[in-house]
Scaffold this active site. Structure first.
Site, PDB file in Angstrom:
ATOM      1  N   GLY A  76     -17.752  18.925   0.510  1.00  0.00           N
ATOM      2  CA  GLY A  76     -18.598  19.329  -0.732  1.00  0.00           C
ATOM      3  C   GLY A  76     -19.644  18.386  -1.061  1.00  0.00           C
ATOM      4  N   MET A  91     -22.372  17.277   0.589  1.00  0.00           N
ATOM      5  CA  MET A  91     -23.759  17.602   1.358  1.00  0.00           C
ATOM      6  C   MET A  91     -23.968  19.088   1.260  1.00  0.00           C
ATOM      7  SD  MET A  91     -24.248  14.199   3.647  1.00  0.00           S
ATOM      8  CE  MET A  91     -23.152  15.028   4.436  1.00  0.00           C
ATOM      9  N   CYS A 134       2.475 -15.310  -3.295  1.00  0.00           N
ATOM     10  CA  CYS A 134       2.963 -14.545  -4.268  1.00  0.00           C
ATOM     11  C   CYS A 134       1.507 -14.061  -5.191  1.00  0.00           C
ATOM     12  CB  CYS A 134       3.902 -15.453  -5.059  1.00  0.00           C
ATOM     13  SG  CYS A 134       2.924 -16.842  -5.754  1.00  0.00           S
ATOM     14  N   ARG A 153     -10.805  20.324  10.794  1.00  0.00           N
ATOM     15  CA  ARG A 153     -10.932  18.730  10.945  1.00  0.00           C
ATOM     16  C   ARG A 153      -9.549  18.362  10.368  1.00  0.00           C
ATOM     17  NH1 ARG A 153     -14.696  19.413   5.587  1.00  0.00           N
ATOM     18  NH2 ARG A 153     -13.218  20.714   4.442  1.00  0.00           N
ATOM     19  N   ARG A 195       9.497 -19.888 -10.927  1.00  0.00           N
ATOM     20  CA  ARG A 195       8.289 -20.844 -11.287  1.00  0.00           C
ATOM     21  C   ARG A 195       8.596 -21.332 -12.560  1.00  0.00           C
ATOM     22  NH1 ARG A 195       2.422 -18.641 -11.177  1.00  0.00           N
ATOM     23  NH2 ARG A 195       2.963 -17.600 -13.485  1.00  0.00           N
ATOM     24  N   HIS A 218     -12.833  22.791  -5.358  1.00  0.00           N
ATOM     25  CA  HIS A 218     -13.578  21.452  -5.107  1.00  0.00           C
ATOM     26  C   HIS A 218     -12.402  20.408  -5.744  1.00  0.00           C
ATOM     27  CE1 HIS A 218     -15.953  18.208  -6.954  1.00  0.00           C
ATOM     28  NE2 HIS A 218     -16.295  17.996  -5.576  1.00  0.00           N
ATOM     29  N   ASN A 240      -4.383 -16.030  -6.441  1.00  0.00           N
ATOM     30  CA  ASN A 240      -5.167 -15.815  -7.524  1.00  0.00           C
ATOM     31  C   ASN A 240      -6.021 -17.184  -7.987  1.00  0.00           C
ATOM     32  OD1 ASN A 240      -3.978 -13.257  -7.477  1.00  0.00           O
ATOM     33  ND2 ASN A 240      -2.763 -13.431  -9.284  1.00  0.00           N
ATOM     34  N   ASP A 241      -5.213 -18.095  -8.239  1.00  0.00           N
ATOM     35  CA  ASP A 241      -5.750 -19.468  -8.790  1.00  0.00           C
ATOM     36  C   ASP A 241      -6.601 -20.050  -7.491  1.00  0.00           C
ATOM     37  OD1 ASP A 241      -5.610 -20.328 -11.492  1.00  0.00           O
ATOM     38  OD2 ASP A 241      -3.247 -20.246 -11.069  1.00  0.00           O
ATOM     39  N   LYS A 290     -17.887  18.001  12.016  1.00  0.00           N
ATOM     40  CA  LYS A 290     -18.222  19.194  12.157  1.00  0.00           C
ATOM     41  C   LYS A 290     -18.610  19.644  13.623  1.00  0.00           C
ATOM     42  CE  LYS A 290     -19.463  21.107   8.341  1.00  0.00           C
ATOM     43  NZ  LYS A 290     -20.389  20.928   7.116  1.00  0.00           N
ATOM     44  N   ARG A 342     -26.123  23.424   8.503  1.00  0.00           N
ATOM     45  CA  ARG A 342     -24.904  22.664   7.821  1.00  0.00           C
ATOM     46  C   ARG A 342     -24.830  21.173   8.280  1.00  0.00           C
ATOM     47  NH1 ARG A 342     -19.928  25.716  10.612  1.00  0.00           N
ATOM     48  NH2 ARG A 342     -18.440  24.817   8.863  1.00  0.00           N
ATOM     49  N   TYR A 364       6.732 -14.750   4.492  1.00  0.00           N
ATOM     50  CA  TYR A 364       6.890 -13.705   3.705  1.00  0.00           C
ATOM     51  C   TYR A 364       5.514 -13.152   2.760  1.00  0.00           C
ATOM     52  CZ  TYR A 364       7.904 -16.863  -0.135  1.00  0.00           C
ATOM     53  OH  TYR A 364       7.919 -17.733  -1.279  1.00  0.00           O
ATOM     54  N   SER A 413       4.346 -21.551  -1.278  1.00  0.00           N
ATOM     55  CA  SER A 413       3.954 -20.349  -1.907  1.00  0.00           C
ATOM     56  C   SER A 413       2.498 -20.390  -2.127  1.00  0.00           C
ATOM     57  CB  SER A 413       4.681 -19.636  -3.283  1.00  0.00           C
ATOM     58  OG  SER A 413       4.515 -18.385  -3.316  1.00  0.00           O
TER      59      SER A 413
END
Ligand code: ADP
Ligand code: MG
Ligand code: MG
Length: 892
Positions: free
Chosen positions: A112, A114, A838, A347, A625, A463, A775-776, A34, A103, A858, A771
Site C-alpha cells: 500500500g 506506492m 552484559c 508474495r 556487580r 491497511h 553501554n559504558d 510483484k 502497478r 556468553y 564482562s
C-alpha cells in the site's frame, strides 16, 4: 519483425503471457517482487492476466535523471504489441479497448505504500465501446469512474476527498450504501463531475489518448518511490532507499462485472495464529482496492464457495500449489471475472511473530523445509513479540465496543485521533492508542508511534491490519459500534464515551476496546515456541544469561531459558523508602560509626535479596556487580525531599543541603563511581561481599547450589582490580571463618573502559572473568554521552555517519575492535578466562553475531530478550556456516 526488434532492445522490459515469461522468481531485484512472481506464476501455468514489467533499473536511472533512459519507449511499444497479440484487443481502440493496470512493485514488498492505477486506457469514446462490447453499461462507467479517480489522485496529485465526497453525495441521493449499487446513469453523472474536478485543477490536463495516460502513469509510479510515506516506511523497516521500484503493466481482468465476478485476498495460512487454513476475504462485484480499503465489508473466504463455487475451488487448489512451490506461506491477490479465477499477485505473507514460529515449525514437521531452515525463518528480534502481553483474564470490565482482532497483543495508552497526535504523544513519552475511521498509508508514522491501532471500518486485510501485523503491534479493525466525534474530541459506543487523552486498553486477541487502564499479563511460551527454541539450542554455542536484579526477574529469565545471570545490579536494591533513607545515612552520616551502623542495617536487606536470586538460579552462575553509580544518585534533589531527609536524620536542612551540593559532579559518568568509589569507601565492598557470601552460604546450607561471581565495575587499571580483589578475599576469609563453612566463588571485572581493553593482558591477572559493559564502553570509546546524544545522534544515523545507533548495535569498527583486543590479550594471559557481555547489546541479534565471531562464552540481556538471544546465537552459527534461507520473514 517482432524478433528483429526484440534483439535490439536492451532488457528494460520483461513480458509475461500465454504460459511463458521472460523473467522468473529469481529476478526479484530487477523485476521487483510483484513482477518476478507474476512471471513465475505464468511459467507455472497458473492463470495470470498477461503483461510486462519495466525493470527497477529503469526506475533508478529515472530517479537520477528524471528522464527515461534511451530505448525504454521502444521496448514498451514492442511489449504493448505483444500484449495486444495475447489478448486480441488493441490499446487505444474505441470499440473494444485493451485496458491495463499500471502497478508498482519493489524488490521488498511495501504494501500500500506506492501507487497502482486500474482500467487505464479508457477515454470518453472508448468507455462507450466498452459498454457496448460488454453489454454492461454499469460496468463500463464504474470502470471509468475508478480510473479517473485513480489517475487524478496518483498522476495529477488531486486530493482524493474532491472525488470521495462527490461519490458519497451520489450514494446518498440514490439512497444506496455501496458503490456497486449505483446505476449506470449515476456513474455517468459522476464521471462528468470527475472530469470537471480534473479540468478545474491546475495540474496537467487529463490525456485523452491512452498512450499519454500510460506514460503519465509510469512516471508517477517511479516517482511514488520518493513520497514521504514511502520514505518513512523504508526507514521504519531498514529498507535501502536506492532499490527503486519496477512498473508492471498488465491486461485488466474485471471483478466488477456483475454477481459472478469479484476480487479478494488470501493467505495460505492464518497470518495471526499460523494455523494451516486458507484465510482471507473477498467481495462480489468489486475491483482492486475495494477489499483492503475498508470501504465495503468483505466476506470471509470460507463463504466464497457459496457465491463463486468454481472459482473458490480453483483458488484453494492454486493456493496449495503456490505454497508448495515457494515453500513459504503466501499472500495472494486474485480476481474472478465471470466465474474465472485469475491470480494477480503472490508474495511471502507477513505474519505475526507467533504465526511465524508456528508456520516454521509445522512446515518442518510437514517435511517442506529442514529444521535449520525453520530456525532461520524466524527473525530473532521478533521473538519478544511472541511473549506479547495479553489482557489479564481475571480483570473485570465492560468493553466499550468489540471489533475484529487483527493483530494480537494488548496495549494501554491515551486516546489519540490522528497520526499527528500520536507522533506528538510519542515524542512526549506518553503511550497512546490511535483510533481512526480507517487508516491510510499517510497514517504510517502515527501507527509506528502508537501502542495499538483501532479502526471503525475495514476487515482483517485492511491497511491497518496488514501494517500492524508487520510491526507486531496490537490492532483491532472494523469496530462497527464505534463512532468518532472529531469535533468533540471523543469516541462513542453503546452510549458511553472516551475522551481524547483518556486511558484506553485494547485487546488484540479478543478485539475488545476497553475504557481505562486494564492490567496485562505475560503469556507462557507455547509448544511451537518451545520446539523452535530447542532446535535453535541444538546449534547454538554461545551461552545466554539474563540481566536480572530481583528473584522475580530471575525466575522469568530462567523460564525463558536463561543459563545464569550475567548482570545483577545491586543499586536497584537500594530503592524503596526505607532502604533509600538508610542508604542516605550511609552516605551522609557524620561519623564513621554512623555510616557503619547504616551499612549494617543495609546488610541483611541485601542478603535477603541475594538469597532469593540464588534460589531462583540454583546451579547456575550469578554475576553480581558491586555498587556502580555515583553516590549522589541516591541523594534527594528537591527541597521537599531534602527537608524530609533532614528531619529523618535530625540534622539541619542547610547541612544536608551543603552535603548534597558538595557531592555534585560536573560529569558524573566519568566521576567518582564504580571501583573508584569503592576505593574511597572500602566498607561498601566489604558489606556487599559479606551479603553475597552469607546469602550463598544460607542457600548452600538449604541444600542448594549457589554459584556467585563478584564483579568489580569500571576498572581501567589492573591496580584498581587488585585493590578490590584483596578486599573481597579478606572479607570472604572472615565470613567463612565466622560460619565455619565455605563456598567457591569467582572474582572478575567489567570491561567498560578503553584502557581496560588495551591493558586486558594485565587485568586478566587478577580477573577470572571479563564482562563487557558495552553501554559504558560505547560512551567512552565514542566520547558520546548516551544521555546527551538525543540532540545529534538521530541525525547522524539518518545521514549514515553511524549506520546504526551505536547504543543499540555494537559499533564493530571501534568498540568491536577494542573488544577483540581485550579477548585476544585477556585469553593469551589467562587461557581459561571466561568472557561475556552484559550491556544492552547482549539482546541485539547483530551484536550477538559479533559476540559469536569473537568467541565469547556468553551474552547477557534482559529476561524477555533471552529467547531473542538464544535464537540469534543459533542464527550466528547457521549464517556463518552459509546455510541457505538466511533471510528471515520480517520483510519479504
Ligand atoms: P499493491 O501493491 O498496493 O497491492 P497492486 O498493484 O497489487 O497494488 O494492485 C492492487 C489491486 O488492484 C490488486 O490486488 C488487484 O485487485 C487490482 N489489480 C491490479 N492489476 C489488476 C488487473 N490487471 N486486473 C484486475 N485487477 C487488478
Ligand atoms: Mg497487491
Ligand atoms: Mg557500566
Amino acid at each position: 519483425m517482432e524478433r528483429a526488434l526484440e534483439a535490439t532492445v536492451p532488457k528494460y522490459v520483461y513480458v509475461f503471457g500465454r504460459g511463458h515469461a521472460d523473467g522468473s522468481a529469481g529476478a526479484r531485484k530487477l523485476l521487483g517482487g510483484k513482477g518476478a512472481n507474476l512471471a513465475e506464476m505464468t511459467n507455472l501455468g497458473i492463470p495470470v492476466p498477461p503483461g510486462f514489467t519495466i525493470t527497477t533499473d529503469v526506475c533508478r536511472q529515472h530517479l537520477m535523471s528524471h528522464a527515461m533512459p534511451d530505448g525504454v519507449e521502444e521496448a514498451v511499444a514492442v511489449a504493448l504489441e505483444r500484449l495486444e497479440g495475447f489478448t486480441g484487443k488493441r490499446f487505444g481502440d474505441d470499440g473494444d479497448p485493451l485496458l491495463v493496470s499500471v502497478r508498482s512493485g519493489a524488490a521488498v514488498s511495501m504494501p500500500g505504500m506506492m501507487d497502482t492505477i486500474l482500467n487505464l486506457g479508457l477515454t470518453d469514446r472508448s468507455v462507450e465501446g466498452l459498454a457496448r462490447v460488454s453489454g454492461d453499461e454499469r460496468f463500463a462507467w464504474d470502470s471509468y469512474r475508478r480510473f479517473l479517480q485513480m489517475y487524478g489522485e496518483v498522476v495529477l496529485g488531486i486530493d482524493h476527498r474532491l472525488f470521495e465526497w462527490r461519490l458519497t453525495k451520489h450514494r446518498e441521493e440514490a439512497g444506496v450504501h455501496q458503490d456497486s449499487e449505483l446505476a449506470a446513469a449515476h456513474l455517468r453523472e459522476i464521471v462528468g463531475e470527475y472530469r470537471k474536478v480534473i479540468a478545474n485543477h491546475d495540474a496537467a490536463p487529463f490525456p485523452d489518448d491512452p498512450r499519454g495516460q500510460l506514460w503519465g502513469a509510469i512516471h508517477a509510479v517511479f516517482e511514488s518511490w520518493r513520497t514521504p510515506r514511502a520514505i518513512a516506511y523504508r526507514k521504519a523497516y531498514g529498507i535501502p532507499h536506492d532499490l527503486g521500484t519496477a512498473v508492471n503493466v498488465q491486461a485488466m481482468v474485471y471483478g466488477n462485472r456483475g454477481p459472478s465476478s469479484g476480487t479478494g485476498v488470501a493467505f495460505t495460512r492464518n497470518p495471526a495464529t499460523g494455523e494451516k487454513q486458507l484465510y482471507g476475504e473477498f467481495l462480489v462485484n468489486a475491483q482492486g482496492e475495494d477489499v483492503v480499503s475498508g470501504t465495503r465489508d468483505p466476506l470471509s473466504i470460507d463463504e466464497m464457495g457459496e457465491h463463486l463455487p468454481e472459482a473458490a475451488e480453483q483458488l484453494f487448489d492454486t493456493a496449495a500449489r503456490l505454497e508448495a512451490h515457494y515453500r513459504e506461506m503466501q499472500d495472494l491477490e486474485f480476481t474472478v471475472e465471470d466465474g474465472r479465477l485469475y491470480l494477480l499477485q503472490t508474495r511471502t505473507g507477513k505474519r505475526t511473530a507467533r504465526a511465524a514460529v508456528r508456520i516454521a515449525v509445522e512446515m518442518a514437521d510437514e517435511g517442506v523445509i529442514e529444521r535449520h531452515e525453520a530456525v532461520l525463518r524466524v527473525a530473532p528480534e521478533r521473538l519478544e513479540e511472541v511473549l506479547h502481553p495479553t489482557v489479564d483474564p481475571s480483570a473485570e470490565f465492560t468493553p466499550l465496543a468489540v471489533g475484529n482482532p487483527a493483530s494480537p497483543g494488548a496495549a494501554t495508552g491515551r486516546l489519540v485521533l490522528s497520526a499527528r497526535e500520536a507522533i506528538e504523544a510519542k515524542a512526549a513519552g506518553e503511550p497512546c492508542i490511535l483510533v481512526r475511521e480507517e487508516t491510510s498509508p499517510d497514517d504510517f508514522e502515527g501507527m509506528v508511534a502508537a501502542e495499538a491501532i483501532v479502526t471503525c471500518r475495514g476487515g482483517r486485510s485492511s491497511h491497518a491490519a496488514v501494517v500492524a501485523r508487520g510491526m507486531g503491534k496490537c490492532c483491532v479493525v472494523g469496530t462497527k459500534a464505534l463512532r468518532i466525534d472529531e469535533k468533540a474530541g471523543l469516541i462513542r459506543a453503546n452510549e458511553r464515551t472516551v475522551k481524547r487523552g483518556d486511558w484506553l486498553t485494547v485487546d488484540g486477541a479478543s478485539g475488545e476496546i476497553i475504557p481505562g487502564r486494564i492490567a496485562t499479563i505475560q503469556p507462557e511460551p507455547d509448544e511451537h515456541f518451545e520446539r523452535l527454541m530447542s532446535w535453535a539450542d541444538d546449534v547454538r554455542r554461545l551461552r545466554v544469561r539474563a540481566n536480572a536484579d530481583t528473584p522475580a526477574d530471575a525466575t522469568t529469565a530462567r523460564r525463558l531459558g536463561a543459563e545464569g545471570i550475567g548482570l545483577c545490579r545491586t543499586e536497584h536494591m537500594f530503592a524503596g523508602e526505607e532502604r533509600i533513607d538508610t542508604m542516605r545515612e550511609m552516605i551522609l552520616g557524620r561519623s564513621a560509626e554512623d555510616r557503619q551502623r547504616a551499612l549494617e542495617r543495609l546488610l541483611p536487606m541485601q542478603r535477603d535479596d541475594f538469597v532469593g536470586i540464588f534460589r531462583a538460579m540454583d546451579g547456575l552462575p550469578v554475576t553480581i556487580r558491586l555498587l556502580d553509580p555515583p553516590l549522589h544518585e541516591f541523594l534527594p534533589d528537591d527541597e521537599e525531599e531534602i527537608s524530609r531527609l533532614a528531619e529523618a536524620t535530625g540534622r539541619p536542612a542547610e547541612d544536608v543541603h551543603a552535603d548534597v551540593d558538595r557531592m555534585h559532579e560536573a560529569n558524573p559518568m566519568l566521576g567518582n563511581r564504580g571501583c573508584r568509589l569503592a576505593f574511597e569507601r572500602p566498607d561498601l565492598t566489604r558489606m556487599q561481599t559479606r551479603a553475597i557470601l552469607e546469602a550463598a552460604l544460607i542457600v548452600q546450607a538449604e541444600g542448594g547450589d549457589p554459584r556467585p561471581e563478584i564483579m568489580i565495575p569500571l576498572v581501567g587499571h589492573v591496580a584498581e582490580l587488585e585493590n578490590q580483589r584483596a578486599l573481597v578475599i579478606e572479607t570472604a576469609r572472615h565470613v567463612f571463618d565466622e560460619r565455619s563453612a565455605r563456598i567457591d566463588f569467582g572474582i572478575g571485572t567489567m570491561i567498560e573502559l578503553p584502557r581496560a581493553c588495551l591493558t586486558a593482558g594485565q587485568i586478566a591477572g587478577p580477573a577470572e572473568f571479563f564482562s563487557f559493559g558495552t553501554n559504558d564502553l560505547t560512551q567512552t570509546t565514542l566520547g558520546i554521552s548516551r544521555d546527551d546524544s538525543g540532540s545529534f545522534l538521530p541525525a547522524y544515523v539518518d545521514a549514515g555517519i553511524y549506520a546504526e545507533d551505536p547504543f543499540q548495535r555494537i559499533d564493530r569498527d571501534g568498540v568491536g575492535r577494542l573488544m577483540r583486543i581485550a579477548v585476544e590479550e585477556g585469553r593469551a594471559a589467562r587461557p581459561d578466562l571466561k568472557i561475556g557481555i552484559c550491556g544492552e547489546h547482549g539482546g541485539d541479534p547483530e551484536s550477538v553475531r559479533l559476540c559469536e565471531e569473537l568467541r565469547l562464552d556468553y551474552v547477557s540481556c534482559s529476561p524477555f530478550r533471552v529467547p531473542v538471544a538464544r535464537l540469534a546465537g543459533a542464527h550466528a552459527i547457521l549464517v556463518a556456516r552459509g546455510a541457505d534461507g538466511a533471510d528471515s520473514t520480517t520483510l519479504a
